[in-house]
Design an enzyme around this catalytic site. Structure first.
Site, PDB file in Angstrom:
ATOM      1  N   GLY A 247     -47.490 -16.125  59.863  1.00  0.00           N
ATOM      2  CA  GLY A 247     -47.072 -16.404  61.237  1.00  0.00           C
ATOM      3  C   GLY A 247     -46.144 -17.608  61.253  1.00  0.00           C
ATOM      4  O   GLY A 247     -45.898 -18.236  60.218  1.00  0.00           O
ATOM      5  N   LEU A 248     -45.645 -17.919  62.417  1.00  0.00           N
ATOM      6  CA  LEU A 248     -44.708 -19.030  62.573  1.00  0.00           C
ATOM      7  C   LEU A 248     -45.359 -20.375  62.275  1.00  0.00           C
ATOM      8  O   LEU A 248     -46.586 -20.511  62.326  1.00  0.00           O
ATOM      9  CB  LEU A 248     -44.161 -19.050  64.003  1.00  0.00           C
ATOM     10  CG  LEU A 248     -43.313 -17.860  64.439  1.00  0.00           C
ATOM     11  CD1 LEU A 248     -42.992 -17.962  65.924  1.00  0.00           C
ATOM     12  CD2 LEU A 248     -42.037 -17.769  63.613  1.00  0.00           C
ATOM     13  N   SER A 249     -44.531 -21.367  61.994  1.00  0.00           N
ATOM     14  CA  SER A 249     -45.006 -22.740  61.846  1.00  0.00           C
ATOM     15  C   SER A 249     -45.670 -23.162  63.158  1.00  0.00           C
ATOM     16  O   SER A 249     -45.128 -22.931  64.241  1.00  0.00           O
ATOM     17  CB  SER A 249     -43.804 -23.651  61.554  1.00  0.00           C
ATOM     18  OG  SER A 249     -44.221 -24.989  61.444  1.00  0.00           O
ATOM     19  N   GLY A 250     -46.862 -23.737  63.064  1.00  0.00           N
ATOM     20  CA  GLY A 250     -47.578 -24.173  64.256  1.00  0.00           C
ATOM     21  C   GLY A 250     -48.401 -23.099  64.929  1.00  0.00           C
ATOM     22  O   GLY A 250     -48.999 -23.330  65.977  1.00  0.00           O
TER      23      GLY A 250
ATOM     24  N   GLY B  75     -51.186 -21.688  63.836  1.00  0.00           N
ATOM     25  CA  GLY B  75     -52.624 -21.853  63.634  1.00  0.00           C
ATOM     26  C   GLY B  75     -53.127 -21.290  62.314  1.00  0.00           C
ATOM     27  O   GLY B  75     -54.334 -21.217  62.089  1.00  0.00           O
ATOM     28  N   LYS B  76     -52.224 -20.920  61.428  1.00  0.00           N
ATOM     29  CA  LYS B  76     -52.602 -20.338  60.130  1.00  0.00           C
ATOM     30  C   LYS B  76     -53.511 -21.272  59.339  1.00  0.00           C
ATOM     31  O   LYS B  76     -54.581 -20.872  58.890  1.00  0.00           O
ATOM     32  CB  LYS B  76     -51.360 -20.034  59.271  1.00  0.00           C
ATOM     33  CG  LYS B  76     -50.407 -19.034  59.827  1.00  0.00           C
ATOM     34  CD  LYS B  76     -49.195 -18.856  58.939  1.00  0.00           C
ATOM     35  CE  LYS B  76     -48.414 -20.111  58.634  1.00  0.00           C
ATOM     36  NZ  LYS B  76     -47.833 -20.796  59.790  1.00  0.00           N
TER      37      LYS B  76
ATOM     38  N   SER C 269     -44.508 -16.868  55.272  1.00  0.00           N
ATOM     39  CA  SER C 269     -44.143 -15.582  54.647  1.00  0.00           C
ATOM     40  C   SER C 269     -43.446 -14.650  55.633  1.00  0.00           C
ATOM     41  O   SER C 269     -43.992 -13.632  56.032  1.00  0.00           O
ATOM     42  CB  SER C 269     -45.354 -14.909  53.985  1.00  0.00           C
ATOM     43  OG  SER C 269     -46.513 -14.939  54.755  1.00  0.00           O
TER      44      SER C 269
END
Length: 181
Positions: free
Chosen positions: A16-19, A21-22, A89
């Site tokens: 997922g995008l930066s920020g 919550g990964k 990714s």
């Protein structure tokens, strides 16, 4: 949550995008699994890039980086370790490569909207990217290819960490990868 048992090692891949919550979810999942006595290792994009700072951000460099991390994850998995990976990714090509390397691969797409990710941006990366100070920034001047068929999709803007973890554990149970003791 009750104690878990692992039926077989697996790789759970947060994308997922930066920020989005990964890393937060990956950290909490790792804690829960370790509390249950399970062997797991975390591979996190920021931590890996701290060790290998020369890793670039172009499409080719990102694909190569994700493929290397996926290969490492598959080796750990084959040796009985649960792998929790959290990487932006952004490209389907490299995620498919990783999926094909692993025996038991669970893709978790963190679908949190860009606006929410930008509001959470504690490092100021989105602001720098919008000013042109960072090139190839996913979501700003580089694309994110949404996963085609992830096993799990979570929007951390509308779901708590605990609810998200419950969703993840329910999926792992349904895939017979873990079970409650």
């Amino acid at each position: 949550m009750k104690t878990m048992m692992c039926n077989t090692p697996f790789v759970i891949w947060f994308t997922g995008l930066s920020g989005s919550g990964k890393s937060t979810l990956a950290d909490r999942l790792s804690e829960k699994l370790k509390e249950s006595g399970l062997k797991c290792e975390q591979l996190d994009g920021d931590l890996v890039r701290n060790v290998f700072p020369e890793t670039g951000f172009s499409r080719n460099e990102r694909n190569a980086h994700i493929k290397r991390m996926g290969f490492l994850a598959s080796i750990l998995e084959r040796n009985g370790i649960i792998v929790i990976a959290s990487f932006i990714s952004p490209y389907e090509e490299s995620r498919t490569f990783v999926r094909n390397q692993c025996r038991n691969f669970v893709e978790v797409y963190i679908s949190t909207p860009l606006k929410v990710c930008e509001k959470r941006d504690v490092k100021g990366l989105y602001k720098k990217a919008r000013k042109g100070e960072i090139e190839f920034f996913t979501g700003v001047d580089d694309l994110y290819e949404v996963p085609v068929l992830p096993e799990i999709t979570i929007d951390t803007a509308s779901e708590s960490v605990e609810k998200s973890l419950e969703q993840i554990f329910n999926k792992l149970i349904s895939l017979n990868l873990v079970k409650k003791r």
